[in-house]
Write a protein that holds these residues in place. Structure first.
Motif, short mmCIF file in Angstrom:
data_model
loop_
_atom_site.label_atom_id
_atom_site.label_comp_id
_atom_site.label_asym_id
_atom_site.label_seq_id
_atom_site.Cartn_x
_atom_site.Cartn_y
_atom_site.Cartn_z
N PHE A 274 0.89 -0.88 0.15
CA PHE A 274 0.32 -0.23 0.64
C PHE A 274 0.70 1.11 -0.11
CE2 PHE A 274 -2.06 3.25 1.70
CZ PHE A 274 -3.25 3.18 1.51
N PHE A 275 1.03 1.93 -1.14
CA PHE A 275 1.77 3.03 -1.07
C PHE A 275 1.37 4.70 -0.90
CE2 PHE A 275 3.09 0.49 -4.78
CZ PHE A 275 4.38 0.34 -4.79
N PRO A 276 1.89 5.38 0.14
CA PRO A 276 1.81 6.33 0.50
C PRO A 276 1.30 7.34 -0.33
CG PRO A 276 3.64 6.21 1.09
CD PRO A 276 3.41 4.93 0.28
N PRO A 277 0.11 8.04 -0.11
CA PRO A 277 -0.24 8.76 -1.37
C PRO A 277 0.04 10.03 -2.12
CG PRO A 277 -1.42 9.91 0.65
CD PRO A 277 -0.42 8.14 0.35
N GLU A 278 1.29 10.25 -1.57
CA GLU A 278 1.60 11.80 -1.65
C GLU A 278 3.85 11.51 -1.45
OE1 GLU A 278 2.85 16.40 -0.83
OE2 GLU A 278 1.38 15.47 0.25
N HIS A 279 4.31 12.00 -2.43
CA HIS A 279 5.90 11.18 -3.11
C HIS A 279 6.95 12.67 -3.66
CE1 HIS A 279 4.25 7.51 -2.82
NE2 HIS A 279 5.24 6.78 -2.51
N THR A 280 8.24 12.76 -3.13
CA THR A 280 8.69 13.92 -3.58
C THR A 280 9.66 13.03 -4.99
OG1 THR A 280 9.85 15.89 -3.64
CG2 THR A 280 10.28 14.22 -2.15
N LYS A 281 10.52 13.70 -4.92
CA LYS A 281 11.34 12.72 -6.53
C LYS A 281 12.95 13.54 -5.77
CE LYS A 281 9.08 12.94 -10.74
NZ LYS A 281 8.98 13.40 -12.11
N LEU A 282 13.40 12.95 -5.51
CA LEU A 282 15.11 13.01 -5.18
C LEU A 282 15.81 12.47 -5.79
CD1 LEU A 282 14.63 12.08 -1.35
CD2 LEU A 282 13.71 14.34 -2.50
N VAL B 246 6.07 11.95 1.09
CA VAL B 246 6.80 13.11 2.23
C VAL B 246 6.88 13.28 3.41
CG1 VAL B 246 6.12 14.13 -0.05
CG2 VAL B 246 4.58 13.79 1.45
N SER B 247 6.06 12.17 3.79
CA SER B 247 5.89 11.22 5.81
C SER B 247 7.06 11.01 5.99
CB SER B 247 5.13 10.88 5.85
OG SER B 247 5.13 9.49 5.21
#
Length: 233
Positions: free
Chosen positions: A121-129, A156-157
């Motif tokens: 279950f993927f978290p709803p919000e991601h950032t690109k690093l 992002v969490s």
């Protein structure tokens, strides 16, 4: 009515369909995309690019290889590239790496990846690093010098401490574990931005609280992706 010709079929359980028609050769428009003999790539079956491996064996559960879906517009998905350089080949399938333990899910059995029958279950919000891999600080290198880096989608969490741990910055002295954001300059020049250490209050903050959120897409007209240099000594 004449019968329609279909290409070779394949599924992850049984592999290539038996007694199927041979895959049709690629037309001139895609001929340049074909790999050299012995290399993995794609061919066109029924007008749709299909992945294949050397020797006609498709990677799958019985062949110890991951299965990649080939997009309709070519043989390879676009991948992040180093600024000012040409395209690169897709990254290899992730492997267990003690220097970056977060690249794999360690499950309750002690194995890697989801246990049989489980999905993630993927978290709803991601950032690109984009994490630069260099023993020398990027801003101290000559202009235009190429460096290896890894591109990641990160929730992002995630806290800064979790990020450092996930990329192997686990020095027993927290102050030696550091994350430095670096900024692109002109002509391949890099500039040092802010540095966070593991013993600072900021280490408990999430990536979103630090401004590294889903808006950092790198798309035209949008905010750039986050470039980081992570150290532990």
């Amino acid at each position: 009515m004449t019968s329609q010709t279909f290409g070779t079929g394949w599924n992850p359980q049984f592999g290539i369909d038996q007694n199927a028609n041979s895959g049709r050769p690629v037309a001139n428009a895609l001929a340049a995309a074909l790999p050299s003999p012995g290399g993995a790539g794609c061919y066109v079956s029924g007008g749709v690019p299909v992945a294949y491996a050397p020797g006609g064996i498709l990677p799958g559960p019985n062949n110890q290889g991951p299965v990649y879906v080939v997009p309709q517009n070519g043989c390879h998905h676009p991948v992040p590239v180093f600024p000012g350089h040409e395209n690169r080949l897709p990254s290899a399938h992730p492997v267990v790496n003690a220097d970056a333990p977060a690249l794999n899910l360690n499950n309750s059995t002690g194995g890697v990846g989801c246990e049989p029958g489980y999905n993630y279950f993927f978290p709803p919000e991601h950032t690109k690093l984009h994490v630069i891999k260099s023993s020398t600080a990027p801003w101290r290198l000559p202009e235009g010098m190429s460096m290896h880096f890894g591109a990641y989608h990160v929730p992002v969490s995630t806290t800064l401490t979790e990020l450092m741990t996930g990329f192997g910055a686990m020095n027993p002295l927290p102050k030696k574990n550091k994350v430095t954001e670096v900024l692109q300059g002109g002509s391949g020049k890099w500039y040092k931005s802010i540095t966070y250490a593991g013993d600072e209050d900021a280490a408990s903050k999430t990536l979103k609280e630090l401004g590294w959120d889903s808006t950092r897409t790198g798309r035209p007209g949008e905010k750039p992706v986050v470039w980081l240099w992570i150290t532990k000594d």
